[in-house]
Design a protein around this motif. Structure first.
Motif, short mmCIF file in Angstrom:
data_model
loop_
_atom_site.label_atom_id
_atom_site.label_comp_id
_atom_site.label_asym_id
_atom_site.label_seq_id
_atom_site.Cartn_x
_atom_site.Cartn_y
_atom_site.Cartn_z
N GLU A 144 7.06 -8.92 5.14
CA GLU A 144 8.30 -8.42 5.73
C GLU A 144 8.94 -7.38 4.81
OE1 GLU A 144 10.89 -11.59 6.68
OE2 GLU A 144 9.47 -12.56 8.06
N GLY A 145 9.49 -6.38 5.40
CA GLY A 145 10.17 -5.35 4.62
C GLY A 145 9.23 -4.46 3.85
N ALA A 146 7.99 -4.26 4.36
CA ALA A 146 7.02 -3.41 3.68
C ALA A 146 7.49 -1.96 3.70
CB ALA A 146 5.66 -3.53 4.36
N THR A 147 7.21 -1.27 2.61
CA THR A 147 7.59 0.13 2.52
C THR A 147 6.61 1.00 3.30
OG1 THR A 147 6.26 0.52 0.53
CG2 THR A 147 8.52 -0.30 0.21
N GLU A 148 6.97 2.25 3.47
CA GLU A 148 6.10 3.17 4.19
C GLU A 148 4.80 3.38 3.43
OE1 GLU A 148 4.97 5.33 7.38
OE2 GLU A 148 6.85 4.20 7.16
N ALA A 149 4.88 3.44 2.12
CA ALA A 149 3.67 3.60 1.30
C ALA A 149 2.73 2.40 1.48
CB ALA A 149 4.04 3.78 -0.17
N GLN A 150 3.31 1.19 1.50
CA GLN A 150 2.51 -0.02 1.69
C GLN A 150 1.87 -0.04 3.08
OE1 GLN A 150 5.60 -2.89 0.80
NE2 GLN A 150 4.74 -3.31 -1.25
N ARG A 151 2.61 0.43 4.06
CA ARG A 151 2.05 0.49 5.42
C ARG A 151 0.87 1.46 5.48
NH1 ARG A 151 5.23 -1.88 9.30
NH2 ARG A 151 7.32 -2.50 8.61
N THR A 152 0.97 2.57 4.77
CA THR A 152 -0.12 3.56 4.75
C THR A 152 -1.36 2.97 4.09
OG1 THR A 152 1.48 5.38 4.64
CG2 THR A 152 -0.78 5.86 3.96
#
Length: 247
Positions: A48-56
């Protein structure tokens, strides 16, 4: 299948009898496709609350995992596909197959003992060429490697030098005195032995079939003449014994 480089790949198929070879081939394919890490270690799910970089990063890892799982589905037969059909990730599928073939470890241990025995007893035969004997040595070495026993280069070199036929004795002595066996490669040893083998053949040419045939042909007239001479002598002798004495 066409690779990213544009050339065709022939994929190996796991059929239950070739697991060791298949596993090594698949590791090479995974490495080439840059998915080996995700097969071994999997990937981390997003929290939860993953950053955009983590999503990439997650998206790229998921993409590599799908590619690896697709490759696994393509590289197994029907029976093995059923084993991994429920796997959701490439790591799950890979681990499932490894566990399925764990029982082969005991078989491999027994097989390795047999191969080591064959390797220890192997000697060069008089009928073997250098290339044929080296093939026997390397074939046993490769089979032992597939069972978990890796022979060092020095061990292979010493095995060859120790088990050659006596006609190679002087070249063996020359190699042992002039070469560092710690650094000598098996390919270099084979090249030296084959050069010596070629010189032996040049110095000791075998008799050809034509020569043998010619030798037989030259003997025939003498035998036939002797036979005819014997018959003629016998006929003359009979004629002489059959004449009536003059009175």
């Amino acid at each position: 299948m066409t690779s990213n480089g544009g050339f065709s790949l022939t994929l190996p198929i796991l059929d239950g009898k070739n697991y060791d070879r298949w596993r090594n081939q698949m590791k090479a394919i995974f490495g080439f496709q840059e998915v080996f890490e995700v097969v071994q270690h999997g990937y981390q799910e997003l929290g939860e609350g993953a950053t955009e970089a983590q999503r990439t990063i997650y998206k790229e890892a998921k993409k590599r995992d799908c590619k690896a799982l697709f490759l696994l589905h393509q590289c197994v037969d029907g029976a093995n596909y059923e084993k991994i059909n429920g796997a959701e990730t490439a790591k799950q599928a890979w681990d499932c197959l490894e566990k399925s073939y764990e029982g082969m470890a005991k078989i491999k241990k027994v097989k390795l003992q047999q191969l080591r025995r064959q390797y220890e007893l192997l000697q060069m035969e008089d009928s073997d060429s250098v290339a044929e004997y080296m093939t026997k040595i390397l074939a046993l070495s490769n089979q032992m490697r597939s069972c978990g026993k890796v022979l060092k280069e020095k061990s292979l070199v010493e095995k060859v030098l120790r088990t050659l036929t006596c006609k190679y004795d002087h070249i063996v002595v020359a190699i042992e005195e002039s070469k560092n066996l710690e650094e000598l490669k098996i390919e270099e040893l084979q090249a030296s032995l084959e050069s010596h083998e070629l010189r032996l053949k040049e110095r000791n040419p075998e008799k050809t079939g034509d020569q043998a045939l010619q030798a037989r042909f030259t003997k025939k007239p003498h035998n036939q003449w002797s036979k005819r001479g014997n018959n003629k002598w016998r006929s003359n002798e009979q004629g002489l014994t059959g004449r009536k004495p003059d009175i």
